[in-house]
Design a protein around this motif. Structure first.
Motif, mmCIF file in Angstrom:
data_model
loop_
_atom_site.group_PDB
_atom_site.id
_atom_site.type_symbol
_atom_site.label_atom_id
_atom_site.label_comp_id
_atom_site.label_asym_id
_atom_site.label_seq_id
_atom_site.Cartn_x
_atom_site.Cartn_y
_atom_site.Cartn_z
ATOM 1 N N HIS A 15 43.563 42.100 46.210
ATOM 2 C CA HIS A 15 44.090 42.322 47.560
ATOM 3 C C HIS A 15 44.456 41.033 48.263
ATOM 4 C CE1 HIS A 15 43.295 46.533 47.232
ATOM 5 N NE2 HIS A 15 42.011 46.366 47.061
ATOM 6 N N GLY A 16 44.314 39.883 47.524
ATOM 7 C CA GLY A 16 44.743 38.616 48.122
ATOM 8 C C GLY A 16 46.020 38.147 47.431
ATOM 9 N N PRO A 17 46.855 37.351 48.133
ATOM 10 C CA PRO A 17 48.143 36.909 47.561
ATOM 11 C C PRO A 17 47.940 35.778 46.547
ATOM 12 C CG PRO A 17 47.885 35.945 49.718
ATOM 13 C CD PRO A 17 46.699 36.864 49.519
ATOM 14 N N ASN A 18 47.165 36.049 45.515
ATOM 15 C CA ASN A 18 46.824 35.019 44.527
ATOM 16 C C ASN A 18 47.626 35.158 43.237
ATOM 17 O OD1 ASN A 18 44.719 33.091 45.370
ATOM 18 N ND2 ASN A 18 43.554 34.940 45.850
ATOM 19 N N THR A 19 47.866 34.013 42.634
ATOM 20 C CA THR A 19 48.484 33.925 41.314
ATOM 21 C C THR A 19 47.596 33.002 40.475
ATOM 22 O OG1 THR A 19 49.719 31.938 41.913
ATOM 23 C CG2 THR A 19 50.798 34.077 42.348
ATOM 24 N N VAL B 265 33.973 33.255 41.488
ATOM 25 C CA VAL B 265 34.206 34.569 40.881
ATOM 26 C C VAL B 265 35.669 34.911 41.131
ATOM 27 C CG1 VAL B 265 33.459 36.994 40.757
ATOM 28 C CG2 VAL B 265 31.837 35.228 41.524
ATOM 29 N N VAL B 266 36.342 35.421 40.141
ATOM 30 C CA VAL B 266 37.737 35.832 40.323
ATOM 31 C C VAL B 266 37.865 37.320 40.026
ATOM 32 C CG1 VAL B 266 40.093 35.679 39.380
ATOM 33 C CG2 VAL B 266 38.808 33.593 39.884
ATOM 34 N N ARG B 267 38.570 38.026 40.922
ATOM 35 C CA ARG B 267 38.893 39.428 40.707
ATOM 36 C C ARG B 267 40.376 39.539 40.398
ATOM 37 N NH1 ARG B 267 37.821 44.419 44.871
ATOM 38 N NH2 ARG B 267 39.259 43.278 46.242
ATOM 39 N N PRO B 268 40.737 39.951 39.186
ATOM 40 C CA PRO B 268 42.146 40.146 38.844
ATOM 41 C C PRO B 268 42.678 41.409 39.514
ATOM 42 C CG PRO B 268 40.773 40.876 37.025
ATOM 43 C CD PRO B 268 39.849 40.257 38.033
ATOM 44 N N PRO B 269 43.997 41.554 39.589
ATOM 45 C CA PRO B 269 44.556 42.771 40.194
ATOM 46 C C PRO B 269 44.131 44.034 39.448
ATOM 47 C CG PRO B 269 46.268 41.114 39.872
ATOM 48 C CD PRO B 269 45.033 40.607 39.185
ATOM 49 N N ALA B 270 43.898 43.884 38.155
ATOM 50 C CA ALA B 270 43.517 45.049 37.341
ATOM 51 C C ALA B 270 42.762 44.550 36.117
ATOM 52 C CB ALA B 270 44.777 45.809 36.907
ATOM 53 N N GLY B 271 42.151 45.473 35.418
ATOM 54 C CA GLY B 271 41.409 45.102 34.213
ATOM 55 C C GLY B 271 42.322 45.058 33.001
ATOM 56 N N GLU B 272 43.099 43.988 32.908
ATOM 57 C CA GLU B 272 44.015 43.824 31.776
ATOM 58 C C GLU B 272 43.587 42.630 30.939
ATOM 59 O OE1 GLU B 272 47.970 45.542 34.128
ATOM 60 O OE2 GLU B 272 48.117 43.795 32.798
ATOM 61 N N VAL B 273 43.575 42.787 29.643
ATOM 62 C CA VAL B 273 43.079 41.748 28.727
ATOM 63 C C VAL B 273 43.805 40.430 28.962
ATOM 64 C CG1 VAL B 273 42.910 41.074 26.296
ATOM 65 C CG2 VAL B 273 42.327 43.404 26.986
ATOM 66 N N GLY C 28 38.745 27.954 33.501
ATOM 67 C CA GLY C 28 37.406 27.397 33.646
ATOM 68 C C GLY C 28 36.536 28.241 34.571
ATOM 69 N N VAL C 29 37.096 29.373 35.018
ATOM 70 C CA VAL C 29 36.306 30.323 35.813
ATOM 71 C C VAL C 29 35.407 31.094 34.854
ATOM 72 C CG1 VAL C 29 36.450 32.412 37.225
ATOM 73 C CG2 VAL C 29 38.050 30.502 37.611
ATOM 74 N N GLN C 30 34.112 31.202 35.206
ATOM 75 C CA GLN C 30 33.186 31.850 34.275
ATOM 76 C C GLN C 30 32.778 33.259 34.704
ATOM 77 O OE1 GLN C 30 30.340 28.434 34.483
ATOM 78 N NE2 GLN C 30 30.376 28.554 32.237
ATOM 79 N N ASN C 31 33.124 33.639 35.930
ATOM 80 C CA ASN C 31 32.668 34.917 36.487
ATOM 81 C C ASN C 31 33.860 35.781 36.881
ATOM 82 O OD1 ASN C 31 29.776 33.944 36.593
ATOM 83 N ND2 ASN C 31 30.750 32.474 38.001
ATOM 84 N N VAL C 32 33.892 36.994 36.346
ATOM 85 C CA VAL C 32 35.027 37.890 36.576
ATOM 86 C C VAL C 32 34.521 39.221 37.110
ATOM 87 C CG1 VAL C 32 37.007 39.042 35.517
ATOM 88 C CG2 VAL C 32 36.309 36.776 34.716
ATOM 89 N N LEU C 33 35.152 39.693 38.172
ATOM 90 C CA LEU C 33 34.862 41.014 38.738
ATOM 91 C C LEU C 33 36.095 41.881 38.504
ATOM 92 C CD1 LEU C 33 32.981 42.837 40.550
ATOM 93 C CD2 LEU C 33 34.351 42.040 42.486
ATOM 94 N N VAL C 34 35.948 42.908 37.683
ATOM 95 C CA VAL C 34 37.090 43.757 37.314
ATOM 96 C C VAL C 34 37.096 45.032 38.151
ATOM 97 C CG1 VAL C 34 38.188 45.083 35.459
ATOM 98 C CG2 VAL C 34 37.101 42.870 34.956
ATOM 99 N N PRO C 35 38.197 45.282 38.898
ATOM 100 C CA PRO C 35 38.232 46.465 39.753
ATOM 101 C C PRO C 35 38.541 47.748 38.996
ATOM 102 C CG PRO C 35 40.309 45.287 39.925
ATOM 103 C CD PRO C 35 39.435 44.487 38.984
ATOM 104 N N MET C 36 38.228 48.867 39.642
ATOM 105 C CA MET C 36 38.717 50.188 39.234
ATOM 106 C C MET C 36 38.351 50.555 37.790
ATOM 107 S SD MET C 36 40.317 51.440 41.857
ATOM 108 C CE MET C 36 41.238 51.027 43.358
#
Ligand SMILES: O=C(O)C(=O)C[C@H](O)[C@@H](O)CO
Length: 253
Positions: free
Chosen positions: A48-52, A70-78, A88-96
């Motif tokens: 929900h943030g304007p991130n790339t 922690v980074v949350r991608p727009p979706a859970g895509e490989v 180098g980000v080690q923590n991922v929060l996958v939505p939905m």
């Protein structure tokens, strides 16, 4: 040098509460300010943030080692998971996440073969210091942290199976999306929603995995902490700025 130890993963494994906030401004200046505020983690929101990928990289560089990223991608895509980890980000929060199959796919995306499908590109990326730490890949799988968001009735139904997936470190309950899916859009404190959330937290904590949630209500945050939530979101940069600016404008009239 092997992959750096992951303080957030270790803290959650030891059931130590880790508080943090959502970062949606996608501003290097904002994260520079927030990194020193005293939170255990900052979540850079790509849903929900304007991130790339470039903006996520810059913010992760600015935060450095001052707190967990922690980074949350727009979706859970490989493909997105490998890009985030190579930053180098080690923590991922996958939505939905609604199914065991999705959970299994995300767990595989976080790890190198043979356990997973993460592509071997860290030697040209920040994760392995652009090739200066070739030993990174030896223990990288052990230092990544995967938290899945369950935020629908289907996800709640699949929760026992999701919790059983190896490589899932925690499950985060998304109150807003869960409320909407339950028919209570915008009402995250509806009694039926709170009952579903509390039941899910009980299942997650009983499984030995980390329970996560986000609330802007301090009393509710304390309640969730008392229920065993350890990945505890307590606000957002946008909300903090909006409330402070609105309050000041009101008082200045
Ligand atoms: O469903 C939710 O609630 C969340 O996943 C958190 C929100 O996405 C976050 O953007 C705050 O509104």
């Amino acid at each position: 040098m092997p992959a750096p130890k992951n303080p957030l993963k270790q803290a959650l494994a030891e059931c130590r509460v880790q508080t943090g906030i959502w970062v949606n401004l996608a501003s290097p200046i904002a994260v520079d300010l927030l990194a020193g505020a005293g939170f255990d983690w900052l979540l850079l929101d790509g849903e929900h943030g304007p991130n790339t990928i470039p903006t996520l990289l810059t913010q992760a560089q600015v935060i450095g080692q001052r707190c967990n990223v922690v980074v949350r991608p727009p979706a859970g895509e490989v493909r997105m998971i490998k890009q985030i980890l190579d930053l180098g980000v080690q923590n991922v929060l996958v939505p939905m996440v609604d199914s065991v199959e999705q959970a299994q796919a995300m767990a595989r995306a976080m790890r190198y073969p043979p356990a997973g499908v993460r592509g071997l590109g860290a030697s040209v990326a920040r994760a392995a210091d652009y090739g200066r730490t070739p030993e990174y890949m030896a223990n990288a799988d052990d230092e990544v942290c995967l938290i899945l968001q369950v935020e629908s009735r289907a996800g709640l139904a699949a929760l026992p199976g999701i919790l059983a997936v190896d490589g899932v470190d925690g499950v985060f309950i998304g109150p807003s999306d869960l409320a909407a899916d339950m028919g209570f859009r915008g009402d995250t404190t509806h009694p039926d929603v709170l009952k579903a959330i509390e039941g899910a937290i009980a299942q997650i904590t009983a499984s030995g995995k980390a329970a996560g949630i986000l609330t802007f209500d301090e009393a509710l945050a304390r309640r969730y902490r008392d229920m065993g939530v350890t990945f505890l979101g307590v606000g957002s940069d946008v909300n903090l700025l909006m409330r402070a600016a609105g309050g000041l404008a009101e008082r200045a009239r």
